[in-house]
Design an enzyme around this catalytic site. Structure first.
Site, mmCIF file in Angstrom:
data_model
loop_
_atom_site.group_PDB
_atom_site.id
_atom_site.type_symbol
_atom_site.label_atom_id
_atom_site.label_comp_id
_atom_site.label_asym_id
_atom_site.label_seq_id
_atom_site.Cartn_x
_atom_site.Cartn_y
_atom_site.Cartn_z
ATOM 1 N N GLU A 143 0.838 -1.217 0.000
ATOM 2 C CA GLU A 143 0.000 0.000 0.000
ATOM 3 C C GLU A 143 0.862 1.253 0.000
ATOM 4 O OE1 GLU A 143 -3.268 -0.081 2.793
ATOM 5 O OE2 GLU A 143 -3.254 2.100 2.958
ATOM 6 N N HIS B 6 -2.719 10.438 -0.140
ATOM 7 C CA HIS B 6 -2.915 9.079 -0.635
ATOM 8 C C HIS B 6 -2.899 9.040 -2.146
ATOM 9 C CE1 HIS B 6 -4.538 5.330 1.325
ATOM 10 N NE2 HIS B 6 -3.926 5.936 2.302
HETATM 11 C C1 MEV Z 1 -5.810 3.042 5.232
HETATM 12 O O1 MEV Z 1 -5.079 1.900 4.848
HETATM 13 C C2 MEV Z 1 -5.743 3.274 6.721
HETATM 14 C C3 MEV Z 1 -6.618 4.405 7.247
HETATM 15 O O2 MEV Z 1 -7.974 4.183 6.865
HETATM 16 C C4 MEV Z 1 -6.484 4.392 8.751
HETATM 17 C C5 MEV Z 1 -7.434 5.312 9.476
HETATM 18 O O3 MEV Z 1 -8.521 5.635 8.956
HETATM 19 O O4 MEV Z 1 -7.095 5.673 10.623
HETATM 20 C C6 MEV Z 1 -6.223 5.724 6.667
#
Ligand code: MEV
Length: 430
Positions: free
Chosen positions: A86, A381
């Site tokens: 990821e 992201h």
């Molecule tokens: C994504 O892999 C993880 C998150 O959803 C964690 C969170 O929401 O605290 C960004």
């Protein structure tokens, strides 16, 4: 054991190409050409070796290995190998570790490496007498367990104690827990062998019938903890005041504390970091996952594994979770890539590894909450996701970053857009 790096900060590491990053690893951590060969092109695990690890093996599966930077834990610098597909996980840990580092770093500790082996006892004619008999014969049962693994006992580890749990309706049973010190191993094989080894004795002491004999993944005697204390002034961003960011992180944590739907996502983020280190170090990440989530529900409601509070001018973050990991045994000695990654990490014991993993989980969570409570998760992201989209569109080499940048600038990180950009670049080249 490699010497500790003087400094886990490697400024501009992310900007280097692969060759230059390897040159840094050679210079800073003493990796050899043979080690670097193992890392390059997923060449570490050969398929004839993989064939001896699992059944019906048909090949070897590659995943990226990233290096988490900037971690200082209990005054020691650590670079942390992370295996994860990821985008943004490694960057998130490194960025937050840098902020925490400026505040003195993480502190942490781990419990002694005590795991639980369970022996399920059914049909005891007199359950009360059976419980009493097991407790009265503690020394005998422990000696029988330790006889299964004399080497472990000789190394100062082995079965230490026992406890007995009794369940009534709807499914009456007695469950014996062997509390086993696994030293620097995760311990699954030894625990299961000991649970099996004491079963005949348990039956003869109680008149009951033993059914399951297996370790528990709720390794709550073997927790690791990490804490950070960050002055809010270190959390300033161009768009947000640090106090506002700290308050946002605390509010985000409260959401996970009250709401299991949020807690699951919150803890998933924590485990993004922890699993990546578990895989890189050859540990059973499913076991760590199972332990973490069961622990998160230990008081009957599923909650956050972390806690964030603003205390005066300081944001205080804490994490505690079971950490059934080892630095010896299992696949830690079988997989050549893991051996090289262990050189980079340079931990001496399972407890130390557990603290590193807890700190990584806390850093990961801090990054997610900071982003969620301010600009939202998508901006950062998607910038990283753009590279995967460019790759999926068929880009290679320097075209990957060019197309990714273009996608971000257009604010349209879509496969068909990447394909169109690639096509036009190829046409322009032709
Ligand atoms: C994504 O892999 C993880 C998150 O959803 C964690 C969170 O929401 O605290 C960004």
């Amino acid at each position: 054991m490699t010497e500790r790096p003087v400094d886990a900060r490697i400024p501009g590491f992310y900007k280097l190409d692969l060759e230059a990053r390897h040159a840094e690893l050679r210079a800073r951590f003493g990796l050899t050409d043979a080690d670097l060969d193992v890392l390059a092109n997923g060449a570490g695990l050969r398929w004839d070796r993989a064939d001896k690890m699992i059944e019906n093996c048909i090949g070897v599966f590659g995943l990226p290995v990233g290096l988490g930077l900037n971690l200082r834990i209990n005054g020691v610098d650590r670079v942390v190998p992370m295996v994860v597909e990821e985008p943004s996980v490694v960057a998130a840990v490194s960025n937050m570790a840098r902020v925490v580092r400026d505040a003195g770093g993480f502190t942490g500790d781990a419990d002694p490496p005590i795991m639980i082996g369970q022996v399920q006892l059914l049909d005891a004619p007199d359950p009360e007498a059976a419980v009493a008999a097991l407790l009265a014969n503690r020394a005998l049962i422990l000696a029988r367990a330790n006889a299964v693994h004399p080497n472990m006992a000789a190394r100062g580890a082995g079965a230490r104690d026992l406890e007995v749990r009794r369940f009534d309706a709807p499914w009456p049973m007695i469950v014996l827990h062997l509390l086993i010190d696994c030293a620097d191993a995760m311990g699954a094989n030894a625990i299961n062998a000991m649970a099996e080894g004491v079963a005949p004795l348990v039956e003869s002491l109680t008149g009951g019938r033993v059914c399951l004999r297996i370790l528990s993944n709720l390794a709550d005697r073997r927790c690791a903890r990490a804490t950070c204390r960050v002055p809010v002034s270190l959390l300033d961003t161009p768009d947000h005041d640090g106090r506002e960011v700290a308050a946002g992180i605390e509010t985000a944590w409260k959401f996970a504390d009250v709401c299991p739907y949020r807690a699951a996502t919150h803890n998933k983020g924590v485990m993004n970091g922890i699993d990546a280190v578990a895989i890189a170090t050859g540990n059973d990440w499913r076991s760590v996952e199972a332990g973490a989530h069961a622990f998160a529900a230990r008081d009957g409601r599923y909650r956050s594994l972390t806690e964030w509070r603003v205390e005066g001018d300081v944001l205080v973050g804490r994490i505690e979770l079971p950490m059934a990991v080892g630095t010896v045994g299992g696949s830690t000695q079988v997989h050549p890539t893991i051996q090289v990654l262990r050189k980079l990490l340079g931990v001496d014991s399972a407890g130390e590894l557990g603290v590193v993993m807890a700190a990584v989980g806390l850093a990961q969570n801090m990054a997610a909450l900071r982003a969620l409570a301010t600009e939202g998760i998508q901006r950062g992201h998607m910038a990283l996701h753009a590279r995967s989209v460019a790759l999926a569109a068929g880009a290679e080499g320097e075209l990957v970053d060019r197309i990714a940048d273009d996608l971000v600038q257009r604010g349209e990180i879509k496969l068909h857009t990447a394909q169109a950009i690639l096509q036009s670049l190829r046409e322009a080249d032709a």
